[in-house]
Write an enzyme that holds these catalytic residues in place. Structure first.
Site, PDB file in Angstrom:
ATOM      1  N   HIS A 160      41.082  37.469  44.587  1.00  0.00           N
ATOM      2  CA  HIS A 160      41.855  38.473  43.864  1.00  0.00           C
ATOM      3  C   HIS A 160      42.591  39.430  44.810  1.00  0.00           C
ATOM      4  O   HIS A 160      43.490  40.156  44.380  1.00  0.00           O
ATOM      5  CB  HIS A 160      40.958  39.257  42.889  1.00  0.00           C
ATOM      6  CG  HIS A 160      40.021  40.231  43.547  1.00  0.00           C
ATOM      7  ND1 HIS A 160      38.695  39.939  43.829  1.00  0.00           N
ATOM      8  CD2 HIS A 160      40.206  41.500  43.977  1.00  0.00           C
ATOM      9  CE1 HIS A 160      38.119  40.982  44.389  1.00  0.00           C
ATOM     10  NE2 HIS A 160      39.007  41.952  44.483  1.00  0.00           N
ATOM     11  N   ASP A 208      36.021  33.248  43.453  1.00  0.00           N
ATOM     12  CA  ASP A 208      36.747  34.394  44.008  1.00  0.00           C
ATOM     13  C   ASP A 208      36.699  34.413  45.536  1.00  0.00           C
ATOM     14  O   ASP A 208      36.442  35.443  46.163  1.00  0.00           O
ATOM     15  CB  ASP A 208      36.183  35.697  43.448  1.00  0.00           C
ATOM     16  CG  ASP A 208      37.166  36.852  43.592  1.00  0.00           C
ATOM     17  OD1 ASP A 208      38.349  36.581  43.876  1.00  0.00           O
ATOM     18  OD2 ASP A 208      36.751  38.017  43.439  1.00  0.00           O
ATOM     19  N   SER A 241      37.023  45.118  48.918  1.00  0.00           N
ATOM     20  CA  SER A 241      36.946  43.735  48.457  1.00  0.00           C
ATOM     21  C   SER A 241      37.314  42.774  49.580  1.00  0.00           C
ATOM     22  O   SER A 241      38.318  42.950  50.266  1.00  0.00           O
ATOM     23  CB  SER A 241      37.875  43.518  47.265  1.00  0.00           C
ATOM     24  OG  SER A 241      37.458  44.261  46.150  1.00  0.00           O
TER      25      SER A 241
END
Length: 437
Positions: free
Chosen positions: A171, A201, A280
């Site tokens: 993402h 992911d 992230s």
């Protein structure tokens, strides 16, 4: 003559001895010691004056004891001694140096505890392995019609090997037209996408950087982690340069959904180390500095860190990265169906996965699974409801995904379905996704 001492007992005593004194003329009472008597029955012993003339300095001590014998008194001696003492104190304010003053007030150097030193060393050793990723998208100016690259997001990542492979979350790079990777020394490189796995992911990039600039992280093991052990997260939250947050593992074997596909990710690590937007894709490390997970999500209604962060375990990541580096894709088996939301099946009062669609060219369609459809009168006819796969119970979509993750492409599985009021077992040969062939 200069008066000095070899030992001091008090600060004032030292200051007095550093002055220049000329003792008054005194009577000589014996061959070895010159004795001066004061009116308070205390005697002061000085070395012999002959010795004083030879060495220009002498050592003296002060003692007090009763003296009951007749003695000689000098009324002016006390006043003269007090005057000399005052002069010595005044002169010491100008003559005393910094080193002497520091001897009376020593401030010990600040020292770090052993756990602090370990944390500092861990951050210094592993920071060169963490990178900053900028996601650029092409936008056309509405007035000039110029095509511009506009940053639409950023995140973190880490160096996987000396070949320039960088691992991050999918993402972080989703919908990017251009990607740039900034190393710890602030050097920036264009990056290309090697491959990605939307379901887990995970994405792998590659940069053409010199090998001496690349510092791969040591890969650990996530299977033996324990709740309560210390963990460390390094990343670039809110675009800030290399930030370290610490915490503990607050939970294991959690399950979250992929931000891209909604497919569940199992065995996720839960930590209270602060993970904010920009973290992230960054690494989660154990106390030895080994990689144990990829920071991927937080649980927060407000969007800020709430003390509940999630990391994809390195045991899951390792297999995915290896496939992406070698083949550029991940071959994950599928049944080839579309199923109804779990809430819809619960309203029917049954447990399982309701098949909405099973394309004829897919694994389930070839095996004969029935999709949901309408008859000639527009009435809804429910399709097969999958209740188990290979004898493992299926109550919702997450259960189905979890079972399929343990299977391989080309493997035959036994699917048990509820068709009307009857239960049937149908063998299905699993196939890879159509877009991954």
């Amino acid at each position: 003559m200069a008066v000095t001492t070899t030992t001091t007992t008090t600060a004032a005593y030292s200051l007095i001895c550093s002055a220049t004194l000329t003792p008054p003329r005194t009577p000589k009472l014996n061959n070895t010691t010159t004795t001066l008597f004061s009116s308070n029955k205390s005697l002061i012993l000085f070395p012999q004056l002959n010795t004083l003339k030879r060495t220009n300095k002498f050592h003296f001590s002060i003692t007090t004891k009763p003296f009951n014998k007749p003695f000689i008194t000098f009324p002016c001696l006390d006043s003269f001694f007090i005057l000399c003492t005052s002069l010595a104190l005044s002169m010491s304010l100008f003559l005393i140096d910094i080193d002497a003053a520091s001897a009376f007030a020593v401030t010990p150097a600040r020292k770090l505890q052993s756990d602090e030193l370990a944390t500092v060393q861990l951050f210094q050793q592993n920071t060169p392995s963490v990178v900053y990723i900028t996601n650029l998208a092409v936008r056309q100016d509405a007035f000039t019609l110029d095509v511009l690259e506009v940053p639409q997001g950023s995140g973190s990542g880490f160096v996987w090997d000396k070949d320039g492979h960088v691992v991050t979350n999918y993402h972080v790079i989703r919908n990017a037209s251009d990607l740039r990777v900034t190393l710890a020394d602030q050097s920036t490189f264009e990056a290309r996408v090697v491959g990605f796995d939307q379901d887990k992911d995970v994405a792998v990039l590659r940069i053409d950087a010199p090998a001496d600039k690349l510092r791969p992280l040591p890969v650990g093991v996530s299977a033996d982690l324990l709740v309560g052990q210390k963990v460390y997260a390094i990343g670039n939250p809110f675009g800030l340069d290399h930030t370290l947050t610490t915490g503990v593992i607050s939970g294991l074997r959690r399950e979250i959904s992929s931000a891209a596909t909604g497919r569940p990710i199992q065995d996720v690590i839960q930590t209270d180390a602060a993970i904010n937007p920009g973290n992230s894709g960054g690494p989660l490390l154990d106390s030895s500095g080994n990689l144990i997970g990829i920071n991927t999500a937080i649980y927060s209604p407000s969007g800020a860190s709430s003390g509940v962060g999630f990391s994809i375990p390195v045991d899951t990541v390792g297999g995915i990265v290896d496939q992406l580096v070698k083949f550029g894709k991940v071959t994950r088996p599928i049944l080839g169906i579309k199923f109804a939301p779990d809430q819809s099946v619960e309203q029917l009062g049954v447990s399982g996965v309701l098949v909405l669609d099973a394309p004829a060219n897919g694994p389930a369609g070839k095996a004969g699974l029935q999709p949901t459809k309408r008859d000639g009168y527009g009435r809804l006819i429910l399709g097969d409801i999958i209740t188990s796969v290979n004898g493992k119970k299926v109550t919702n979509g997450s259960d189905l995904y979890r079972i399929l993750d343990q299977c391989k492409v080309g493997e035959q599985v036994m699917v048990e379905v509820l068709r009307g009021d009857q239960k049937e077992k149908i063998p299905v040969v699993l196939e890879p996704k159509a877009d991954e062939t």
